[in-house]
Design an enzyme around this catalytic site. Sequence first.
Site, PDB file in Angstrom:
ATOM      1  N   LYS A 166      52.504  63.031  82.172  1.00  0.00           N
ATOM      2  CA  LYS A 166      52.294  63.759  80.921  1.00  0.00           C
ATOM      3  C   LYS A 166      53.498  64.657  80.619  1.00  0.00           C
ATOM      4  O   LYS A 166      54.428  64.773  81.421  1.00  0.00           O
ATOM      5  CB  LYS A 166      51.018  64.590  81.022  1.00  0.00           C
ATOM      6  CG  LYS A 166      49.775  63.782  81.380  1.00  0.00           C
ATOM      7  CD  LYS A 166      49.165  63.106  80.175  1.00  0.00           C
ATOM      8  CE  LYS A 166      48.413  64.110  79.323  1.00  0.00           C
ATOM      9  NZ  LYS A 166      47.766  63.442  78.150  1.00  0.00           N
ATOM     10  N   ARG A 173      11.900  65.129  80.653  1.00  0.00           N
ATOM     11  CA  ARG A 173      13.061  65.798  80.061  1.00  0.00           C
ATOM     12  C   ARG A 173      14.376  65.289  80.626  1.00  0.00           C
ATOM     13  O   ARG A 173      15.345  65.080  79.881  1.00  0.00           O
ATOM     14  CB  ARG A 173      12.942  67.306  80.261  1.00  0.00           C
ATOM     15  CG  ARG A 173      14.092  68.148  79.706  1.00  0.00           C
ATOM     16  CD  ARG A 173      14.592  67.724  78.344  1.00  0.00           C
ATOM     17  NE  ARG A 173      13.548  67.538  77.360  1.00  0.00           N
ATOM     18  CZ  ARG A 173      13.690  66.823  76.260  1.00  0.00           C
ATOM     19  NH1 ARG A 173      14.834  66.180  76.021  1.00  0.00           N
ATOM     20  NH2 ARG A 173      12.705  66.706  75.398  1.00  0.00           N
ATOM     21  N   GLU A 211      53.895  59.431  79.042  1.00  0.00           N
ATOM     22  CA  GLU A 211      53.629  59.977  77.710  1.00  0.00           C
ATOM     23  C   GLU A 211      54.941  60.395  77.053  1.00  0.00           C
ATOM     24  O   GLU A 211      55.780  61.040  77.685  1.00  0.00           O
ATOM     25  CB  GLU A 211      52.704  61.188  77.824  1.00  0.00           C
ATOM     26  CG  GLU A 211      52.476  61.923  76.513  1.00  0.00           C
ATOM     27  CD  GLU A 211      51.656  63.182  76.701  1.00  0.00           C
ATOM     28  OE1 GLU A 211      50.466  63.065  77.050  1.00  0.00           O
ATOM     29  OE2 GLU A 211      52.206  64.295  76.527  1.00  0.00           O
ATOM     30  N   LYS A 226      38.258  63.485  79.415  1.00  0.00           N
ATOM     31  CA  LYS A 226      37.611  64.651  78.803  1.00  0.00           C
ATOM     32  C   LYS A 226      36.096  64.430  78.783  1.00  0.00           C
ATOM     33  O   LYS A 226      35.475  64.226  77.740  1.00  0.00           O
ATOM     34  CB  LYS A 226      38.167  64.886  77.403  1.00  0.00           C
ATOM     35  CG  LYS A 226      39.648  65.267  77.418  1.00  0.00           C
ATOM     36  CD  LYS A 226      40.197  65.452  76.009  1.00  0.00           C
ATOM     37  CE  LYS A 226      41.676  65.794  76.054  1.00  0.00           C
ATOM     38  NZ  LYS A 226      42.260  65.926  74.694  1.00  0.00           N
ATOM     39  N   ASP A 239      52.094  60.006  71.959  1.00  0.00           N
ATOM     40  CA  ASP A 239      51.259  61.183  71.774  1.00  0.00           C
ATOM     41  C   ASP A 239      51.511  61.881  70.441  1.00  0.00           C
ATOM     42  O   ASP A 239      52.655  62.235  70.115  1.00  0.00           O
ATOM     43  CB  ASP A 239      51.490  62.173  72.917  1.00  0.00           C
ATOM     44  CG  ASP A 239      50.495  63.325  72.896  1.00  0.00           C
ATOM     45  OD1 ASP A 239      49.296  63.061  72.715  1.00  0.00           O
ATOM     46  OD2 ASP A 239      50.925  64.475  73.061  1.00  0.00           O
TER      47      ASP A 239
END
Length: 282
Positions: A170, A103, A200, A138, A222
Amino acid sequence: MSFAAVPDLILEPMVRNALLEDLGSYGDITTRTVVDADTTYTATINAREDAVVSGMQIAELAFRLVDPALKVTVHTPDGTACKPGDTLVTIEGLARSILSGERVALNFAGRLSGIATKTAGFVEKAKGTKARVTCTRKTTPGLRIVEKLAVLHGGGFNHRYSLSDAILIKDNHIAAAGGVRAVLEAVKAKASHMTAVEIEVDRLDQLEEALEVGGASVVLLDNMDNEMLADAVKIVDGRMLTEASGNVKLDRIASIAATGVDYISSGALTHSAQTVDFGLDF
């Protein structure tokens, strides 16, 4: 294409933890109850759908951690396309050992092959342009290194592995620091000359300010539509690398790539990939 394997030393803790999770506090009681200790078998991992393969190194490692005496042969290396019925791996040895590792080996192989397959689809859409498809941070907690490896197996490229790899400014950094000029002046005053810097922006006036101030070598464009992306590429005019990000889906890849950006980043490569159906058969 052949890929350099990550050293087993790095992967082993991750695979060992997965095995310990699956084996629980007392091991595989089903197998231990119904299969004689000296029974040997040959098993195969087979593809049940079209895919780009990833996770074969980890599947092999999972079986070897359960039982170093198992003979594991990989027939379809990572980064290779497969079709239904293809044999990916052969495992020979004690049946108990094979069943106890099954598994975990399949979970890794199916998950990572799903990422490689999704990435390959994105890469295909960008073919014929200079745009490179890249992943993001992510990723599944604890699995980043192998999920980013799967992106490479699918023909994509990797973004940062961690917050310590590069400076990526960011929108929230810009807000907290007081604006585009403020963050870039701080970078020029404090950052190591060895550290890559990306900023960004989501407006063209921010882009123009970033170019005026300097200090960054990459700009992340972005959530821009294709028309704005094309305008941004013209404004940059080769002075920075350009990366398109935000709302990047398969049906937009070709049109985004056509704007002339250097990179297209998508979290969907890792957070939205569908697990590939592989099976282990005796």
